[in-house]
Design an enzyme around this catalytic site. Sequence first.
Site, mmCIF file in Angstrom:
data_model
loop_
_atom_site.group_PDB
_atom_site.id
_atom_site.type_symbol
_atom_site.label_atom_id
_atom_site.label_comp_id
_atom_site.label_asym_id
_atom_site.label_seq_id
_atom_site.Cartn_x
_atom_site.Cartn_y
_atom_site.Cartn_z
ATOM 1 N N GLY A 92 0.786 -1.234 0.000
ATOM 2 C CA GLY A 92 0.000 0.000 0.000
ATOM 3 C C GLY A 92 0.814 1.278 0.000
ATOM 4 O O GLY A 92 0.449 2.238 0.679
ATOM 5 N N ASN A 94 1.094 3.504 -2.380
ATOM 6 C CA ASN A 94 0.265 4.592 -2.904
ATOM 7 C C ASN A 94 -0.777 5.028 -1.879
ATOM 8 O O ASN A 94 -1.077 6.221 -1.749
ATOM 9 C CB ASN A 94 -0.423 4.159 -4.203
ATOM 10 C CG ASN A 94 0.440 4.406 -5.423
ATOM 11 O OD1 ASN A 94 0.821 5.534 -5.715
ATOM 12 N ND2 ASN A 94 0.769 3.335 -6.135
ATOM 13 N N LEU A 170 -5.891 -6.177 -6.246
ATOM 14 C CA LEU A 170 -5.751 -7.138 -7.341
ATOM 15 C C LEU A 170 -7.036 -7.868 -7.717
ATOM 16 O O LEU A 170 -7.030 -8.675 -8.649
ATOM 17 C CB LEU A 170 -4.669 -8.163 -6.978
ATOM 18 C CG LEU A 170 -3.281 -7.579 -6.677
ATOM 19 C CD1 LEU A 170 -2.288 -8.698 -6.381
ATOM 20 C CD2 LEU A 170 -2.789 -6.714 -7.830
ATOM 21 N N LEU A 172 -11.023 -8.098 -9.096
ATOM 22 C CA LEU A 172 -11.934 -7.391 -9.996
ATOM 23 C C LEU A 172 -13.050 -6.749 -9.173
ATOM 24 O O LEU A 172 -13.635 -7.382 -8.298
ATOM 25 C CB LEU A 172 -12.529 -8.371 -11.007
ATOM 26 C CG LEU A 172 -13.310 -7.760 -12.177
ATOM 27 C CD1 LEU A 172 -12.389 -6.929 -13.060
ATOM 28 C CD2 LEU A 172 -13.978 -8.866 -12.999
ATOM 29 N N HIS A 189 -2.346 2.209 -12.525
ATOM 30 C CA HIS A 189 -1.709 1.045 -13.149
ATOM 31 C C HIS A 189 -0.284 1.436 -13.546
ATOM 32 O O HIS A 189 -0.061 2.557 -14.019
ATOM 33 C CB HIS A 189 -2.511 0.618 -14.384
ATOM 34 C CG HIS A 189 -1.981 -0.612 -15.047
ATOM 35 N ND1 HIS A 189 -2.200 -1.876 -14.546
ATOM 36 C CD2 HIS A 189 -1.225 -0.765 -16.171
ATOM 37 C CE1 HIS A 189 -1.608 -2.765 -15.340
ATOM 38 N NE2 HIS A 189 -1.012 -2.121 -16.322
#
Length: 295
Positions: A92, A94, A170, A172, A189
């Site tokens: 984490g 970011n 990660l 969906l 991304h």
Amino acid sequence: MEAQSVALRGYIHGALSSLQSRKTDALTKFPKPFSSEIRCSFLSICSSTKRTLRCRSSVEKIEYKGVFDTEESNPESKVSLKKLAVFVSGGGSNFRSIYEATINGSIHGHIVVLVTNNHDCGGAEYARGKGIPVILFPPRKGAEEVFSADDLVTALRSYNVDFVLLAGYLKLIPTELIKAYQKAILNIHPSLLPAFGGKGYYGMKVHKAVIASGARYSGPTVHYVDEEYDTGRILAQRVVPVLANDTAEELAARVLVEEHKLYVEVCSALCEERIIWREDGVPLIQSKHDPSHYL
């Protein structure tokens, strides 16, 4: 002597009249001087956004105060403080940079909840250390309690979440969440989408693929999230050179530095409501200093 007194009265009266004529928010009117013995001292106290002007009369023992803006209006003052949910799967980094930016005021919002699919990841531990609630989604296989996508939406709404930020998550994103937060979910991304994106392209796999392709440039992309991996509308990108002898680890480190900068800048624009949608559905970031310019 009398001529000097008249001249002094005229000078003081002119100075005070000039101050009265300035455009202010709530500038108190100053009284006309009634004696050549009036002595006015002006103290200008500056802060980041305001200047306070004070005038003291040594005869009347009255203090007058007026306040006027010295800077342009701050766009953050016109919008409410946004509540953010961050999704992570790993360390984490970011998430941490976004959190720090909310603390130092670079982002006009605060993180109210963290969602992760990995209960013991570094991002989740960091959140707990900062007193941020952590939600496990999707729940572990075999978990006694069922926590559905609808339950997740309900939980986020209970925190009054305005925006969802994916920061190395990660899994969906379920359709239920996308429908509940349309044009309000962002992802970052580590490549220049649409290249090297989609299912299976994450982490070091992206950087290895970039180097193997012979691409001369890479860099992070911030995009809106839809029902597929990495196919939502692109909002911002930052270009990073791929050097001749780069390893995947070296390229990843260079891209990560720009990720932290870019995501904070985009989140700042998001929380200040500076995202403008073009008629053809392309999102643009409006400049903070020049509304006619787009980043």
